[in-house]
Design an enzyme around this catalytic site. Structure first.
Site, PDB file in Angstrom:
ATOM      1  N   SER A  26      27.545  -4.232   5.754  1.00 52.67           N
ATOM      2  CA  SER A  26      26.416  -4.889   5.085  1.00 52.67           C
ATOM      3  C   SER A  26      25.414  -5.495   6.070  1.00 52.67           C
ATOM      4  O   SER A  26      25.783  -6.205   7.001  1.00 52.67           O
ATOM      5  CB  SER A  26      26.929  -5.990   4.156  1.00 52.67           C
ATOM      6  OG  SER A  26      25.812  -6.632   3.552  1.00 52.67           O
ATOM      7  N   THR A  73      28.353  -5.843  -4.420  1.00 51.39           N
ATOM      8  CA  THR A  73      28.154  -4.432  -4.094  1.00 51.39           C
ATOM      9  C   THR A  73      29.420  -3.664  -4.427  1.00 51.39           C
ATOM     10  O   THR A  73      30.273  -4.175  -5.171  1.00 51.39           O
ATOM     11  CB  THR A  73      27.652  -4.283  -2.630  1.00 51.39           C
ATOM     12  OG1 THR A  73      27.350  -2.905  -2.400  1.00 51.39           O
ATOM     13  CG2 THR A  73      28.637  -4.765  -1.604  1.00 51.39           C
ATOM     14  N   LYS A  77      29.733  -4.022  -9.334  1.00 50.88           N
ATOM     15  CA  LYS A  77      28.547  -4.269 -10.181  1.00 50.88           C
ATOM     16  C   LYS A  77      28.798  -4.085 -11.665  1.00 50.88           C
ATOM     17  O   LYS A  77      28.229  -4.797 -12.481  1.00 50.88           O
ATOM     18  CB  LYS A  77      27.402  -3.353  -9.741  1.00 50.88           C
ATOM     19  CG  LYS A  77      26.925  -3.686  -8.343  1.00 50.88           C
ATOM     20  CD  LYS A  77      25.823  -2.754  -7.889  1.00 50.88           C
ATOM     21  CE  LYS A  77      25.712  -2.864  -6.384  1.00 50.88           C
ATOM     22  NZ  LYS A  77      24.381  -2.733  -5.870  1.00 50.88           N
ATOM     23  N   ASP A 132      18.593  -4.340  -8.408  1.00 45.45           N
ATOM     24  CA  ASP A 132      18.617  -3.008  -7.781  1.00 45.45           C
ATOM     25  C   ASP A 132      17.623  -2.050  -8.423  1.00 45.45           C
ATOM     26  O   ASP A 132      17.012  -1.221  -7.737  1.00 45.45           O
ATOM     27  CB  ASP A 132      20.001  -2.355  -7.956  1.00 45.45           C
ATOM     28  CG  ASP A 132      21.033  -2.847  -6.962  1.00 45.45           C
ATOM     29  OD1 ASP A 132      20.642  -3.373  -5.908  1.00 45.45           O
ATOM     30  OD2 ASP A 132      22.233  -2.686  -7.256  1.00 45.45           O
ATOM     31  N   ALA A 161      25.256   1.276  -9.110  1.00 45.93           N
ATOM     32  CA  ALA A 161      23.904   1.558  -8.600  1.00 45.93           C
ATOM     33  C   ALA A 161      23.334   2.814  -9.242  1.00 45.93           C
ATOM     34  O   ALA A 161      22.144   2.863  -9.584  1.00 45.93           O
ATOM     35  CB  ALA A 161      23.945   1.696  -7.078  1.00 45.93           C
ATOM     36  N   ASN A 181      28.410  13.444 -11.222  1.00 43.37           N
ATOM     37  CA  ASN A 181      29.324  12.425 -10.726  1.00 43.37           C
ATOM     38  C   ASN A 181      30.700  13.028 -10.537  1.00 43.37           C
ATOM     39  O   ASN A 181      31.094  13.927 -11.271  1.00 43.37           O
ATOM     40  CB  ASN A 181      29.405  11.255 -11.714  1.00 43.37           C
ATOM     41  CG  ASN A 181      30.089  10.047 -11.107  1.00 43.37           C
ATOM     42  OD1 ASN A 181      29.719   9.626 -10.011  1.00 43.37           O
ATOM     43  ND2 ASN A 181      31.090   9.500 -11.773  1.00 43.37           N
ATOM     44  N   ARG A 182      31.415  12.526  -9.511  1.00 41.45           N
ATOM     45  CA  ARG A 182      32.770  13.022  -9.235  1.00 41.45           C
ATOM     46  C   ARG A 182      33.620  12.967 -10.506  1.00 41.45           C
ATOM     47  O   ARG A 182      34.242  13.939 -10.883  1.00 41.45           O
ATOM     48  CB  ARG A 182      33.386  12.174  -8.112  1.00 41.45           C
ATOM     49  CG  ARG A 182      34.779  12.576  -7.727  1.00 41.45           C
ATOM     50  CD  ARG A 182      35.282  11.749  -6.583  1.00 41.45           C
ATOM     51  NE  ARG A 182      35.326  10.311  -6.892  1.00 41.45           N
ATOM     52  CZ  ARG A 182      35.747   9.382  -6.066  1.00 41.45           C
ATOM     53  NH1 ARG A 182      36.150   9.710  -4.853  1.00 41.45           N
ATOM     54  NH2 ARG A 182      35.761   8.109  -6.419  1.00 41.45           N
ATOM     55  N   TYR A 249      22.422   2.830   3.727  1.00 41.47           N
ATOM     56  CA  TYR A 249      21.499   2.563   4.837  1.00 41.47           C
ATOM     57  C   TYR A 249      22.235   2.416   6.161  1.00 41.47           C
ATOM     58  O   TYR A 249      21.602   2.319   7.213  1.00 41.47           O
ATOM     59  CB  TYR A 249      20.663   1.298   4.561  1.00 41.47           C
ATOM     60  CG  TYR A 249      21.518   0.082   4.309  1.00 41.47           C
ATOM     61  CD1 TYR A 249      21.877  -0.269   3.017  1.00 41.47           C
ATOM     62  CD2 TYR A 249      21.994  -0.687   5.358  1.00 41.47           C
ATOM     63  CE1 TYR A 249      22.694  -1.365   2.772  1.00 41.47           C
ATOM     64  CE2 TYR A 249      22.796  -1.777   5.125  1.00 41.47           C
ATOM     65  CZ  TYR A 249      23.145  -2.108   3.835  1.00 41.47           C
ATOM     66  OH  TYR A 249      23.968  -3.182   3.610  1.00 41.47           O
TER      67      TYR A 249
HETATM   68  N1  LIG Z   1      20.455   0.213  -0.473  1.00 39.85           N
HETATM   69  C1  LIG Z   1      20.812  -0.646  -1.402  1.00 39.85           C
HETATM   70  O1  LIG Z   1      20.223  -1.701  -1.603  1.00 39.85           O
HETATM   71  C2  LIG Z   1      21.955  -0.306  -2.291  1.00 39.85           C
HETATM   72  C3  LIG Z   1      22.092  -0.969  -3.505  1.00 39.85           C
HETATM   73  C4  LIG Z   1      23.154  -0.602  -4.310  1.00 39.85           C
HETATM   74  C5  LIG Z   1      24.074   0.349  -3.897  1.00 39.85           C
HETATM   75  N2  LIG Z   1      23.908   0.945  -2.705  1.00 39.85           N
HETATM   76  C6  LIG Z   1      24.855   1.972  -2.258  1.00 39.85           C
HETATM   77  O2  LIG Z   1      25.058   2.877  -3.328  1.00 39.85           O
HETATM   78  C7  LIG Z   1      26.405   3.350  -3.295  1.00 39.85           C
HETATM   79  C8  LIG Z   1      27.067   3.147  -4.667  1.00 39.85           C
HETATM   80  O3  LIG Z   1      27.206   1.757  -4.920  1.00 39.85           O
HETATM   81  P1  LIG Z   1      27.779   1.245  -6.333  1.00 39.85           P
HETATM   82  O4  LIG Z   1      27.618  -0.220  -6.336  1.00 39.85           O
HETATM   83  O5  LIG Z   1      27.249   2.071  -7.431  1.00 39.85           O
HETATM   84  O6  LIG Z   1      29.324   1.602  -6.172  1.00 39.85           O
HETATM   85  P2  LIG Z   1      30.386   1.923  -7.327  1.00 39.85           P
HETATM   86  O7  LIG Z   1      30.010   1.246  -8.585  1.00 39.85           O
HETATM   87  O8  LIG Z   1      31.712   1.647  -6.717  1.00 39.85           O
HETATM   88  O9  LIG Z   1      30.219   3.511  -7.565  1.00 39.85           O
HETATM   89  C9  LIG Z   1      30.598   4.409  -6.553  1.00 39.85           C
HETATM   90  C10 LIG Z   1      30.071   5.798  -6.905  1.00 39.85           C
HETATM   91  O10 LIG Z   1      30.366   6.665  -5.803  1.00 39.85           O
HETATM   92  C11 LIG Z   1      31.151   7.780  -6.271  1.00 39.85           C
HETATM   93  N3  LIG Z   1      32.028   8.183  -5.190  1.00 39.85           N
HETATM   94  C12 LIG Z   1      32.816   7.391  -4.433  1.00 39.85           C
HETATM   95  N4  LIG Z   1      33.453   8.127  -3.501  1.00 39.85           N
HETATM   96  C13 LIG Z   1      33.038   9.418  -3.680  1.00 39.85           C
HETATM   97  C14 LIG Z   1      33.334  10.653  -3.027  1.00 39.85           C
HETATM   98  N5  LIG Z   1      34.206  10.704  -2.017  1.00 39.85           N
HETATM   99  N6  LIG Z   1      32.699  11.768  -3.449  1.00 39.85           N
HETATM  100  C15 LIG Z   1      31.828  11.722  -4.470  1.00 39.85           C
HETATM  101  N7  LIG Z   1      31.515  10.586  -5.137  1.00 39.85           N
HETATM  102  C16 LIG Z   1      32.123   9.455  -4.742  1.00 39.85           C
HETATM  103  C17 LIG Z   1      31.850   7.237  -7.482  1.00 39.85           C
HETATM  104  O11 LIG Z   1      32.312   8.299  -8.282  1.00 39.85           O
HETATM  105  P3  LIG Z   1      33.501   8.074  -9.374  1.00 39.85           P
HETATM  106  O12 LIG Z   1      32.813   7.559 -10.610  1.00 39.85           O
HETATM  107  O13 LIG Z   1      34.084   9.420  -9.527  1.00 39.85           O
HETATM  108  O14 LIG Z   1      34.448   7.065  -8.779  1.00 39.85           O
HETATM  109  C18 LIG Z   1      30.725   6.421  -8.124  1.00 39.85           C
HETATM  110  O15 LIG Z   1      29.799   7.252  -8.767  1.00 39.85           O
HETATM  111  C19 LIG Z   1      27.092   2.617  -2.156  1.00 39.85           C
HETATM  112  O16 LIG Z   1      27.070   3.422  -1.015  1.00 39.85           O
HETATM  113  C20 LIG Z   1      26.214   1.400  -1.944  1.00 39.85           C
HETATM  114  O17 LIG Z   1      26.299   0.946  -0.608  1.00 39.85           O
HETATM  115  C21 LIG Z   1      22.876   0.642  -1.886  1.00 39.85           C
END
Ligand SMILES: NC(=O)c1ccc[n+]([C@@H]2O[C@H](COP(=O)([O-])OP(=O)(O)OC[C@H]3O[C@@H](n4cnc5c(N)ncnc54)[C@H](OP(=O)(O)O)[C@@H]3O)[C@@H](O)[C@H]2O)c1
Length: 310
Positions: A26, A73, A77, A132, A161, A181-182, A249
């Protein structure tokens, strides 16, 4: 010009934090602590590894310890929606909480962010926001000059997200939205919700059968070096997209973004999204205008190690 030194930590220092798992990537502490110091605020922002099964306990701890705010994060969420005392319209609309504001009643009995109160008396409540969703639209616009209205978009990921981005882009009036989505059932549920709430949007699951303006990665695949690409390039080559946005990022260039550059796409990582979701959280906690340029510079230093963004 040198940065203003942070105020020393004392018993009256205000606390905010980001919680997630994993969390060590982070850049939010650098962004917020630099902003607090720039405005001369006696605040600190921490990052804590919190497992999803401990999220409720951690929130209760923050409530009783007088925390002013928390960002959430991966993977919190969606889980947090059920744990808030109040949900702001943003969290209700976009279906995920990434910013918690702790509130208590002021002398007139008005619920007020704890960060604005000298003394906390009586109960403290947690109000959940989503900052977000607006941040992704602004970042797409600024970083890739993408106007979502009328666009064809492939969004990968249906976690907190991905869900917020899908709903917000539907609200912006994208023409066709493919959700991949996976866990396919989550993409299908999200598609059904979009079809009901935004009937003008052509929403589908799976990979597009045509070229798209943008592919967005909203999965956490790419955070770790050993992660697979979030998309099967045999099934959908990146050259079919004008631009690729990765919400990750750090690393600043994920394998997905590297492949996208090699395929001739315009690319951006999630730094702009991080900046704008963080600036909105900062303003909710402090009621002070976020020093955007200071925050951006802190992020660029933290992620790229210099003043250069590429
Ligand atoms: N830049 C920013 O400000 C910002 C803001 C928010 C989030 N993000 C980034 O966005 C990403 C998602 O965050 P989130 O809060 O949505 O997390 P989350 O609620 O835990 O969701 C994770 C997502 O990633 C998928 N996933 C995880 N491992 C995977 C893999 N090996 N292959 C394919 N899909 C996979 C999950 O699929 P399943 O449903 O199958 O588990 C789910 O769709 C993170 O990398 C986070 O750092 C960045």
């Amino acid at each position: 010009m040198s940065e203003p030194a942070p105020k020393p930590v004392t018993a009256s220092t205000r606390l905010a934090a980001v919680w997630g798992s994993p969390i060590r990537h982070s850049a939010s502490p650098a962004m917020h602590n630099t902003a607090f110091a720039a405005l001369g605020l006696d605040w600190r922002y921490l990052a804590c590894e919190v497992a999803p099964e401990r999220l409720a306990t951690a929130l209760e701890g923050a409530r009783v310890m007088g925390f002013c705010g928390v960002n959430l994060t991966v993977p919190h969420k969606r889980l947090a929606l059920e744990m808030m005392d109040e949900l702001d319209a943003s969290a209700r609309a976009w279906g995920a909480v990434n910013t918690v504001v702790f509130e208590a009643e002021n002398a007139e009995g008005v619920w007020t962010p704890v960060g604005l109160l000298r003394n906390i008396q009586g109960p403290v409540r947690m109000r959940g926001y989503n900052t977000d969703a607006d941040a992704i639209v602004r970042s797409l616009n600024e970083d890739l000059h993408i106007e979502p209205r009328g666009a064809r978009v492939l969004l990968i990921g249906a976690g907190g997200a991905g869900r917020a981005a899908a709903l917000r882009l539907a609200d912006e009036g994208v023409a066709t939205l493919w959700l991949q989505n996976r866990t396919e059932s989550k993409a299908e549920e999200l598609a059904a919700e979009i079809a009901e709430r935004f009937p003008a949007v052509d929403v589908r699951t799976g990979l597009p059968d045509t070229d798209v303006e943008i592919i967005l990665n909203a999965t956490s695949s790419g955070l770790k070096p050993e992660d697979p690409l979030p998309i099967d390039l045999g099934a959908y080559p990146l050259s079919r997209a004008d631009a690729v946005y990765d919400m990750i990022y750090r690393p600043a260039e994920t394998p997905l973004l590297r492949q996208a550059l090699e395929s001739g796409c315009r690319t951006a990582n999630g730094l702009g999204m991080l900046l704008y979701q963080g600036a909105a959280a900062f303003e909710l906690w402090t009621h002070r205008p976020a020093p955007i340029d200071v925050m951006r510079a802190a992020l660029v230093r933290e992620v790229y190690g210099s003043g250069e963004s590429r």
